[in-house]
Design an enzyme around this catalytic site. Structure first.
Site, short mmCIF file in Angstrom:
data_model
loop_
_atom_site.label_atom_id
_atom_site.label_comp_id
_atom_site.label_asym_id
_atom_site.label_seq_id
_atom_site.Cartn_x
_atom_site.Cartn_y
_atom_site.Cartn_z
N LYS A 155 0.85 -1.19 0.00
CA LYS A 155 0.00 0.00 0.00
C LYS A 155 0.88 1.24 0.00
O LYS A 155 1.83 1.35 0.76
CB LYS A 155 -0.91 0.00 1.23
CG LYS A 155 -2.05 1.01 1.18
CD LYS A 155 -3.06 0.76 2.28
CE LYS A 155 -4.24 1.71 2.15
NZ LYS A 155 -5.29 1.45 3.15
N GLU A 172 -19.63 -6.24 9.89
CA GLU A 172 -20.62 -5.49 10.65
C GLU A 172 -21.65 -6.39 11.33
O GLU A 172 -22.08 -6.12 12.46
CB GLU A 172 -21.34 -4.49 9.73
CG GLU A 172 -20.45 -3.39 9.20
CD GLU A 172 -19.72 -3.76 7.91
OE1 GLU A 172 -19.01 -2.90 7.36
OE2 GLU A 172 -19.86 -4.92 7.44
N ARG A 184 -25.71 -2.86 6.90
CA ARG A 184 -25.30 -4.23 6.58
C ARG A 184 -25.58 -5.19 7.72
O ARG A 184 -25.47 -6.41 7.57
CB ARG A 184 -23.81 -4.25 6.23
CG ARG A 184 -23.43 -3.26 5.15
CD ARG A 184 -21.98 -3.35 4.75
NE ARG A 184 -21.70 -4.57 4.02
CZ ARG A 184 -20.53 -4.81 3.43
NH1 ARG A 184 -19.56 -3.93 3.50
NH2 ARG A 184 -20.33 -5.95 2.78
#
Length: 635
Positions: A289, A373, A401
């Site tokens: 990243k 979630e 969600r």
């Protein structure tokens, strides 16, 4: 390696010739390597101009080039997960110059968007959707006898969500021709947590594994040949049992990897081979990243996203009000000091939810459950069953969600859980996928819920304490970004549940405000000489205050940064109808459509929730009532 963000457009002679992926398919490997460098530098420049997601895109430059080189996009389907990886994809698919409008009013979306380009095969915002969508496309291709390749690119952070494994399980059963590329950069936004994300990295570096292996060699070195052969085979068996290949192949995927995600030649040859294979395939790619930009490689969390002023990070910032997430962060630390039962939970949003200090001060009571979630909510329910006091810090859009868990596992059992709902209302540049437009509507229909809507940062802290002490499920929703700038009450005092307060007394018109629309509503009310009530709670409503305001005023106006359909205004109307108080009424809130990305102020203006919009709408409705009254008198 780049060390600073260019403030002037860099020279990109090769990139400038790529107006669609067909152009880059004419390049040789030397040219593709140059293209990768130019693309990375151009992305540094463009994101510095517009702000936006940063590190993830830098990490997939070579992977993006290799995918478009190998596939015949857009005929072949390329599905991106965690859409902030897709900036290089947008630049290579005819949007090179338009990328400078990213996140702006009427500009490019910060995520893949189907109506924006045929190369954006699936709209993205939430994570862990690519395998399900890609499988659907692969099945459709098979049913319609279309020969096309389908590739889903999923970030390793997204692999922590159950939906990804549900899709892989189905793909194995379906045996469709689907290639999943696992972009493993050991990061999502916060560092990845949990057994799965650690699994890949820890096995081969394990001191225990190495120690057992070396000790075994010493012990068995004195044994005859057959025993040594048995030891060798045993080692291979152990290695196979713990390798990533075993995990994915047990799920029914042919696993290849891991390979270097920055080696273009290796990527291209591997992708060319794998896209010709039949059935479910998984390619494990290791990337970094922030690749190519030294500060982002050193601090991928800080550079997950940047603002427009990224090139001037050394400038001394002006003092400004705190962000609501930081108000929450301070509150949860203070409350945790007072109550040892408090447990903080977040689904992979430690930084965004303001939980960094809490995670450092109370590590045993902090739980980042990864991008999961549904698990976060039911995990909190289990804690509440054992008399702990869970606080779930979650974005409004992500709580959607876990709606079934909210009803089935929390509300039905009336469990004592506080939901600290961040990013409620409009979120500006991140657009419709991240907007918290619906939480008042989807929460208030659930029995046992208490729902609070603070109007400023001081009230936010007070209502967090109030909801925390309520012995059941309670939610406090607050917006993204900076607060109003009022002095914060530093106590952990509570407010009476279900009671609002009149902030301004006027005549004829009463404004019933839910949340941070209070400030612009007060400005409009002064021009109208209207009453303003800060309602504070959507559920339970302050019915006594509503009755009083209805009796004393000729027009009631509800104002909320939530969809009008089923929101706080609807709750007020339901009460008035139920109690037989029929009054002229006006609901102001978000319209029944998805609002495009842009600045938060522009979004508010577009739906009439800024100062002028509120004033204009109320004045027009009041004039309409006056005209009707005049007509009645004339008759």
């Amino acid at each position: 390696m780049f060390y600073k963000i260019p403030t002037e457009r860099p020279l990109t002679p090769l990139l400038d010739t790529v107006n669609d992926p067909a152009h880059l398919r004419q390049f040789d490997i030397v040219q593709l390597t140059q293209l990768a460098r130019e693309l990375r530098e151009y992305m540094l420049y463009s994101t510095g101009q517009t702000g936006g997601h940063f590190g993830a895109g830098l990490g997939v430059v070579e992977l993006t080039i290799a995918l478009h080189y190998t596939l015949n996009t857009p005929s072949d389907r390329l599905v991106w997960d965690v859409g902030h990886q897709a900036y290089p994809h947008k630049i290579l698919t005819g949007r090179r110059e338009k990328i400078l409008t990213m996140r702006q009013d009427h500009g490019l979306s910060p995520f893949p968007k189907r109506c924006e380009s045929p190369y954006d095969t699936f709209g993205v915002g939430h994570s862990s959707t690519s395998i399900s969508a890609g499988l659907g496309m692969a099945v459709a291709s098979s049913l319609t006898n279309k020969e096309r390749k389908v590739v889903a690119v999923i970030g390793d952070g997204a692999m922590t969500a159950g939906m990804a494994f549900e899709a892989m399980n189905h793909a194995s059963h379906q045996q469709s021709n689907l290639l999943v590329v696992l972009n493993d950069n050991n990061m999502s936004i916060s560092p990845n947590v949990g057994g799965l994300s650690n699994y890949f990295a820890r096995i081969w570096s394990s001191k225990l594994y190495t120690s057992v292996r070396e000790s075994g060699k010493k012990v068995l070195s004195t044994l005859p040949g057959p025993a040594l052969e048995l030891a060798r085979r045993t080692e291979e068996h152990m290695k196979g049992m713990v390798s990533p290949a075993t995990l994915f192949e047990e799920l029914g995927f042919n696993y290849i990897g891991p390979i270097d995600g920055h080696d273009l030649e290796s990527l291209i040859s591997t992708l060319q081979n794998m896209t010709e294979l039949r059935g479910p395939q998984l390619l494990h790619v290791i990337t970094k990243k922030g690749k190519g930009f030294a500060p982002a490689e050193a601090d991928p969390i800080q550079y997950h996203a940047i603002g427009k002023t990224a090139a001037n990070k050394s400038d001394k910032p002006k003092k400004s009000p705190p962000k609501y997430q930081d108000v929450f962060g301070q509150w949860i630390c203070d409350m945790a000091e007072m109550d040892s039962r408090l447990i903080g939970i977040t689904p992979a949003m430690r930084e965004g939810s303001g939980l960094v200090a809490f995670s450092q001060r109370f590590p045993d009571r902090y739980h980042d459950v990864a991008i999961a979630e549904q698990h976060a909510v039911t995990f909190a329910a289990g804690l509440a069953c054992e008399q702990m006091k869970p606080v779930v810090a979650i974005y409004s859009t992500f709580l959607q969600r876990a709606y079934d868990q909210l009803i089935h596992d929390v509300a039905i059992q009336n469990l004592d859980i506080l939901f600290a709902i961040d990013r409620a209302g409009l979120v500006g540049e991140d657009g419709a996928t991240h907007a918290g437009s619906f939480d008042l509507s989807y929460l208030r229909c659930i029995p046992n819920m208490v729902i609070a809507t603070p109007s400023d940062e001081s009230e936010c802290r007070l209502l967090l304490s109030t909801a925390y002490h309520y012995p059941g499920p309670a939610a406090v929703r607050y917006p993204r970004g900076q607060a109003v700038g009022v002095d914060i009450n530093p106590s952990l005092d509570v407010l009476p549940i279900g009671k609002g307060i009149v902030r301004k007394t006027g005549k004829n018109i009463a404004l019933l405000v839910f949340g941070t629309s209070l400030a612009p509503s007060l400005v409009a009310a002064r021009k109208l000489d209207a009453t303003v009530a800060d309602m504070r709670f959507v559920k339970p409503l302050d019915e006594a205050l509503l009755t009083e305001l209805a009796e004393q005023h000729d027009l009631l106006v509800t104002i909320e940064e939530n969809t009008i359909a089923g929101g706080a205004g609807s709750a007020v109307l339901e009460f008035l109808a139920r109690s037989g108080q029929i009054k002229p009424f006006l609901q102001l809130g978000l319209p029944d459509r998805f609002l495009e990305h842009g600045t938060h102020n522009h979004q508010l203006t577009s739906c009439g929730l800024d100062e002028q919009g509120i004033y204009t709408a109320i004045k027009a409705r009041w004039q309409q009532l006056l005209n009707k009254t005049a007509e009645s008198v004339a008759l």
